[in-house]
Write a protein that holds these residues in place. Sequence first.
Motif, short mmCIF file in Angstrom:
data_model
loop_
_atom_site.label_atom_id
_atom_site.label_comp_id
_atom_site.label_asym_id
_atom_site.label_seq_id
_atom_site.Cartn_x
_atom_site.Cartn_y
_atom_site.Cartn_z
N GLY A 11 0.80 -1.23 0.00
CA GLY A 11 0.00 0.00 0.00
C GLY A 11 0.83 1.26 0.00
N ILE A 12 2.09 1.16 -0.40
CA ILE A 12 2.95 2.33 -0.46
C ILE A 12 3.59 2.43 -1.84
CG2 ILE A 12 3.43 2.54 2.01
CD1 ILE A 12 5.97 0.94 1.62
N SER A 13 3.74 3.65 -2.31
CA SER A 13 4.36 3.90 -3.60
C SER A 13 4.88 5.33 -3.61
CB SER A 13 3.36 3.70 -4.73
OG SER A 13 3.90 4.14 -5.96
N PHE A 14 6.07 5.52 -4.15
CA PHE A 14 6.59 6.88 -4.24
C PHE A 14 5.79 7.71 -5.24
CE2 PHE A 14 10.51 4.76 -2.61
CZ PHE A 14 10.55 5.44 -1.41
N GLU A 15 5.14 7.06 -6.19
CA GLU A 15 4.33 7.79 -7.16
C GLU A 15 3.13 8.47 -6.51
OE1 GLU A 15 3.19 5.49 -10.55
OE2 GLU A 15 5.25 4.89 -10.99
N THR A 16 2.59 7.85 -5.47
CA THR A 16 1.39 8.39 -4.82
C THR A 16 1.67 8.95 -3.42
OG1 THR A 16 0.83 6.20 -3.96
CG2 THR A 16 -0.12 6.82 -6.10
N ALA A 17 2.94 9.10 -3.08
CA ALA A 17 3.31 9.59 -1.75
C ALA A 17 2.82 11.01 -1.53
CB ALA A 17 4.83 9.54 -1.59
N ASP A 18 2.50 11.32 -0.28
CA ASP A 18 2.11 12.67 0.10
C ASP A 18 3.32 13.58 -0.06
OD1 ASP A 18 1.26 15.02 1.25
OD2 ASP A 18 0.95 14.17 3.25
N GLN A 19 3.26 14.49 -0.99
CA GLN A 19 4.40 15.35 -1.29
C GLN A 19 4.47 16.60 -0.42
OE1 GLN A 19 4.85 16.00 -5.49
NE2 GLN A 19 4.62 13.82 -5.93
N SER A 20 3.56 16.69 0.56
CA SER A 20 3.61 17.84 1.46
C SER A 20 4.68 17.66 2.53
CB SER A 20 2.25 18.09 2.10
OG SER A 20 1.90 17.01 2.96
N GLY A 21 5.10 16.40 2.76
CA GLY A 21 6.14 16.13 3.75
C GLY A 21 7.51 16.14 3.12
N ALA A 22 8.52 16.16 3.96
CA ALA A 22 9.91 16.13 3.48
C ALA A 22 10.21 14.76 2.87
CB ALA A 22 10.87 16.41 4.62
N ALA A 23 10.86 14.75 1.70
CA ALA A 23 11.18 13.51 1.01
C ALA A 23 11.98 12.57 1.92
CB ALA A 23 11.94 13.80 -0.27
N ARG A 24 12.91 13.12 2.69
CA ARG A 24 13.74 12.26 3.55
C ARG A 24 12.89 11.50 4.56
NH1 ARG A 24 14.56 17.35 5.54
NH2 ARG A 24 13.84 17.60 7.66
N ASP A 25 11.81 12.13 5.03
CA ASP A 25 10.94 11.46 6.00
C ASP A 25 10.08 10.39 5.34
OD1 ASP A 25 11.96 13.15 7.97
OD2 ASP A 25 10.35 14.62 7.70
N VAL A 26 9.55 10.70 4.16
CA VAL A 26 8.72 9.74 3.42
C VAL A 26 9.56 8.52 3.03
CG1 VAL A 26 7.36 9.34 1.33
CG2 VAL A 26 7.12 11.49 2.60
N VAL A 27 10.74 8.76 2.48
CA VAL A 27 11.61 7.67 2.05
C VAL A 27 11.98 6.80 3.26
CG1 VAL A 27 13.89 7.10 1.12
CG2 VAL A 27 12.50 8.87 0.03
N ALA A 28 12.38 7.42 4.35
CA ALA A 28 12.75 6.67 5.55
C ALA A 28 11.59 5.82 6.05
CB ALA A 28 13.23 7.63 6.64
N GLU A 29 10.39 6.40 6.08
CA GLU A 29 9.21 5.65 6.55
C GLU A 29 8.91 4.48 5.63
OE1 GLU A 29 4.38 5.99 6.74
OE2 GLU A 29 5.52 7.85 6.62
N TYR A 30 8.91 4.69 4.31
CA TYR A 30 8.59 3.63 3.36
C TYR A 30 9.62 2.51 3.43
CZ TYR A 30 4.87 6.28 1.01
OH TYR A 30 3.70 6.94 0.72
N TYR A 31 10.89 2.87 3.46
CA TYR A 31 11.92 1.83 3.54
C TYR A 31 11.83 1.06 4.84
CZ TYR A 31 14.40 3.28 -0.71
OH TYR A 31 14.75 3.54 -2.00
#
Length: 141
Positions: A11-31
């Motif tokens: 249920g996670i994808s960088f294509e549909t990630a919430d772009q309002s947050g910092a990329a470093r936080d989104v990437v860290a959470e997804y990984y």
Amino acid sequence: MSDLPAMRDLGISFETADQSGAARDVVAEYYERYEEHFGLRVYRPVEVISVRELAEGGDLGVTTSLGELRTEIVVNASGTWATPFRPLYRGAETFRGVQIGTPQYRSAQDYAGKRVVIVGGGTSAVGFVLELEGWLPARYG
């Protein structure tokens, strides 16, 4: 950023990630979610200090910033297809073990039953871990 294999199944994808947050936080959470789901033991940051041939059995000794590893193969998964990064290390000219970069990798079957170290932290490195997982011996403590 590229999605990793089976990432969408979680249920996670960088294509549909919430772009309002910092990329470093989104990437860290997804990984983190991905690694936890697949039971991957990922350590970062880790510096590889040396790779050397051990006398017994042809294994390799890998000295890292987190300690020592013993393996049969080192996969250097750093750099890109067009410009792979080959780290310089003392003894490279006499090293007789297997060291490949992403462009030379062909099949997990080539490493069946062997212990492998993958150096890198990008999409290629994670892809190698997932592909090699079923072909390698049980993980060591």
